[in-house]
Design a protein around this motif. Structure first.
Motif, mmCIF file in Angstrom:
data_model
loop_
_atom_site.group_PDB
_atom_site.id
_atom_site.type_symbol
_atom_site.label_atom_id
_atom_site.label_comp_id
_atom_site.label_asym_id
_atom_site.label_seq_id
_atom_site.Cartn_x
_atom_site.Cartn_y
_atom_site.Cartn_z
ATOM 1 N N LEU A 252 0.819 -1.207 0.000
ATOM 2 C CA LEU A 252 0.000 0.000 0.000
ATOM 3 C C LEU A 252 0.858 1.263 0.000
ATOM 4 O O LEU A 252 0.491 2.271 -0.621
ATOM 5 C CB LEU A 252 -0.937 -0.003 1.214
ATOM 6 C CG LEU A 252 -2.065 -1.045 1.168
ATOM 7 C CD1 LEU A 252 -2.843 -1.034 2.472
ATOM 8 C CD2 LEU A 252 -2.989 -0.798 -0.014
ATOM 9 N N GLU A 253 2.001 1.211 0.665
ATOM 10 C CA GLU A 253 2.898 2.369 0.674
ATOM 11 C C GLU A 253 3.447 2.641 -0.720
ATOM 12 O O GLU A 253 3.610 3.798 -1.130
ATOM 13 C CB GLU A 253 4.037 2.137 1.663
ATOM 14 C CG GLU A 253 3.599 2.255 3.126
ATOM 15 C CD GLU A 253 4.727 1.940 4.098
ATOM 16 O OE1 GLU A 253 5.800 1.447 3.627
ATOM 17 O OE2 GLU A 253 4.565 2.166 5.311
ATOM 18 N N VAL A 254 3.744 1.586 -1.471
ATOM 19 C CA VAL A 254 4.251 1.751 -2.835
ATOM 20 C C VAL A 254 3.134 2.232 -3.761
ATOM 21 O O VAL A 254 3.327 3.163 -4.559
ATOM 22 C CB VAL A 254 4.848 0.427 -3.364
ATOM 23 C CG1 VAL A 254 5.179 0.544 -4.850
ATOM 24 C CG2 VAL A 254 6.097 0.065 -2.580
ATOM 25 N N ILE A 255 1.972 1.620 -3.676
ATOM 26 C CA ILE A 255 0.850 2.003 -4.534
ATOM 27 C C ILE A 255 0.458 3.459 -4.306
ATOM 28 O O ILE A 255 0.078 4.175 -5.240
ATOM 29 C CB ILE A 255 -0.354 1.067 -4.288
ATOM 30 C CG1 ILE A 255 -0.012 -0.358 -4.719
ATOM 31 C CG2 ILE A 255 -1.591 1.553 -5.034
ATOM 32 C CD1 ILE A 255 -1.030 -1.401 -4.294
ATOM 33 N N LYS A 256 0.574 3.907 -3.061
ATOM 34 C CA LYS A 256 0.212 5.284 -2.720
ATOM 35 C C LYS A 256 1.079 6.302 -3.465
ATOM 36 O O LYS A 256 0.685 7.445 -3.663
ATOM 37 C CB LYS A 256 0.351 5.478 -1.203
ATOM 38 C CG LYS A 256 -0.120 6.829 -0.691
ATOM 39 C CD LYS A 256 -0.163 6.847 0.826
ATOM 40 C CE LYS A 256 1.216 6.636 1.416
ATOM 41 N NZ LYS A 256 1.214 6.752 2.901
ATOM 42 N N GLN A 257 2.254 5.888 -3.898
ATOM 43 C CA GLN A 257 3.160 6.792 -4.605
ATOM 44 C C GLN A 257 2.780 6.976 -6.075
ATOM 45 O O GLN A 257 3.274 7.889 -6.733
ATOM 46 C CB GLN A 257 4.593 6.265 -4.503
ATOM 47 C CG GLN A 257 5.130 6.218 -3.084
ATOM 48 C CD GLN A 257 6.498 5.570 -3.012
ATOM 49 O OE1 GLN A 257 7.350 5.811 -3.861
ATOM 50 N NE2 GLN A 257 6.714 4.737 -2.015
ATOM 51 N N PHE A 258 1.915 6.114 -6.590
ATOM 52 C CA PHE A 258 1.446 6.255 -7.965
ATOM 53 C C PHE A 258 0.422 7.396 -8.038
ATOM 54 O O PHE A 258 -0.302 7.660 -7.081
ATOM 55 C CB PHE A 258 0.790 4.964 -8.448
ATOM 56 C CG PHE A 258 1.763 3.890 -8.819
ATOM 57 C CD1 PHE A 258 2.032 3.601 -10.148
ATOM 58 C CD2 PHE A 258 2.425 3.155 -7.844
ATOM 59 C CE1 PHE A 258 2.932 2.599 -10.496
ATOM 60 C CE2 PHE A 258 3.325 2.164 -8.178
ATOM 61 C CZ PHE A 258 3.582 1.884 -9.510
ATOM 62 N N GLY A 259 0.382 8.056 -9.190
ATOM 63 C CA GLY A 259 -0.656 9.040 -9.397
ATOM 64 C C GLY A 259 -1.990 8.362 -9.611
ATOM 65 O O GLY A 259 -2.057 7.160 -9.875
ATOM 66 N N GLY A 260 -3.083 9.129 -9.492
ATOM 67 C CA GLY A 260 -4.413 8.584 -9.682
ATOM 68 C C GLY A 260 -5.367 9.662 -10.109
ATOM 69 O O GLY A 260 -4.948 10.742 -10.534
ATOM 70 N N PRO A 261 -6.660 9.434 -9.988
ATOM 71 C CA PRO A 261 -7.650 10.413 -10.433
ATOM 72 C C PRO A 261 -7.639 11.709 -9.618
ATOM 73 O O PRO A 261 -8.049 12.755 -10.109
ATOM 74 C CB PRO A 261 -8.979 9.682 -10.275
ATOM 75 C CG PRO A 261 -8.682 8.287 -9.897
ATOM 76 C CD PRO A 261 -7.265 8.186 -9.524
ATOM 77 N N ILE A 262 -7.189 11.610 -8.364
ATOM 78 C CA ILE A 262 -7.170 12.796 -7.504
ATOM 79 C C ILE A 262 -5.751 13.366 -7.468
ATOM 80 O O ILE A 262 -4.812 12.671 -7.097
ATOM 81 C CB ILE A 262 -7.621 12.450 -6.083
ATOM 82 C CG1 ILE A 262 -9.047 11.876 -6.106
ATOM 83 C CG2 ILE A 262 -7.555 13.671 -5.166
ATOM 84 C CD1 ILE A 262 -9.552 11.413 -4.756
#
Length: 268
Positions: A252-262
């Motif tokens: 989850l810490e790694v995924i959180k570093q990806f950009g997204g819709p927000i």
């Protein structure tokens, strides 16, 4: 891609200003469509990441020689060792052929070496593969054509072994809930089990980034399904509760570093 110099970092998080720049560039072409054009919104970005591509330079080249976006082959004049640097994954066969051809020529081995065989060597899962493989998968296992095409393109003929792999968390068949890891994407739960048993996957982070690439496709969906992936991997690999929680936290810490819709306020 953008073209700027920067210090390499391991985080995949891209600057917000570059996300918006790419949207702006896409808009220039999409809005001119003969079908009325398409408005690209910031919320349409399901995932965003950055990577650094190093450009190769030959240390034995003359002063002032330009760096290359292609691979570079050179020979150390003192040791006679031939080396290759640069290039990219999509040209790895060409790179291999070029460097071996260079070694053969440098050591005057043309009369001993046969022709290059890389074009005729199949990748794992390539033997017996045909354009009808997805159809055979759909017919034999009852999966949708989109799932069958995903499996065939990812595993080749080993896709049949994937479909035969039981998902030990639920032991449900491919016909129950279609065996999908999550809706709207073709990934199967049994792919997680197969990857652990046959492809040496040992972290949830690896499974959701490099293996399924879900974090690169939809960072929100990757975060949402991460607990389920941790559960399946934990049962397959025999993790205790503490290890499963650590694995989930890391992912989850790694995924959180990806950009997204927000958009993220990164100061850029």
């Amino acid at each position: 891609t953008t073209d700027r110099k920067a210090l390499p970092i391991s985080s995949p998080q891209p600057p917000e200003k570059e996300i918006r720049w790419l949207i702006s560039e896409c808009q220039k072409y999409l809005e001119k469509s003969d079908q009325g054009g398409v408005k690209v919104r910031r919320s349409d970005v399901l995932s965003a990441w950055q990577g650094f591509r190093p450009l190769a330079s030959d240390p034995n080249a003359p002063p002032g020689a330009p760096v290359s976006r292609d691979h570079v082959i050179s020979e150390n004049p003192e040791t006679g060792i031939t080396f290759i640097t640069g290039g990219k994954w999509t040209t790895y066969r060409e790179m291999a052929q070029d460097v071996i051809d260079r070694v053969i020529k440098s050591h005057k081995m043309e009369g001993k070496a046969g022709p290059c065989l890389t074009d005729s060597i199949s990748l794992r899962g390539g033997v017996g593969f045909s354009r009808n493989t997805p159809i055979h998968l759909a017919q034999e296992f009852g999966v949708s054509l989109s799932v069958a095409e995903h499996l065939a393109s990812t595993y080749g003929t080993y896709a049949f072994d994937v479909c035969k792999t039981p998902c030990i968390s639920t032991n449900k068949s491919l016909h129950e809930n279609k065996g999908l890891l999550l809706p709207d994407y073709p990934f199967l739960e049994r792919e997680i089990v197969y990857a652990c048993k046959h492809e040496m996957v040992v972290t949830v982070k690896d499974m959701l980034t490099l293996r399924t690439r879900l974090a690169y496709l939809d960072s929100v969906a990757a975060a949402k399904i991460a607990p389920r992936v941790a559960e399946i991997m934990g049962e397959t690999l025999g993790w205790c509760r503490k290890e499963k929680n650590l694995q989930l936290k890391e992912a989850l810490e790694v995924i959180k570093q990806f950009g997204g819709p927000i958009p993220k306020d990164d100061g850029s």
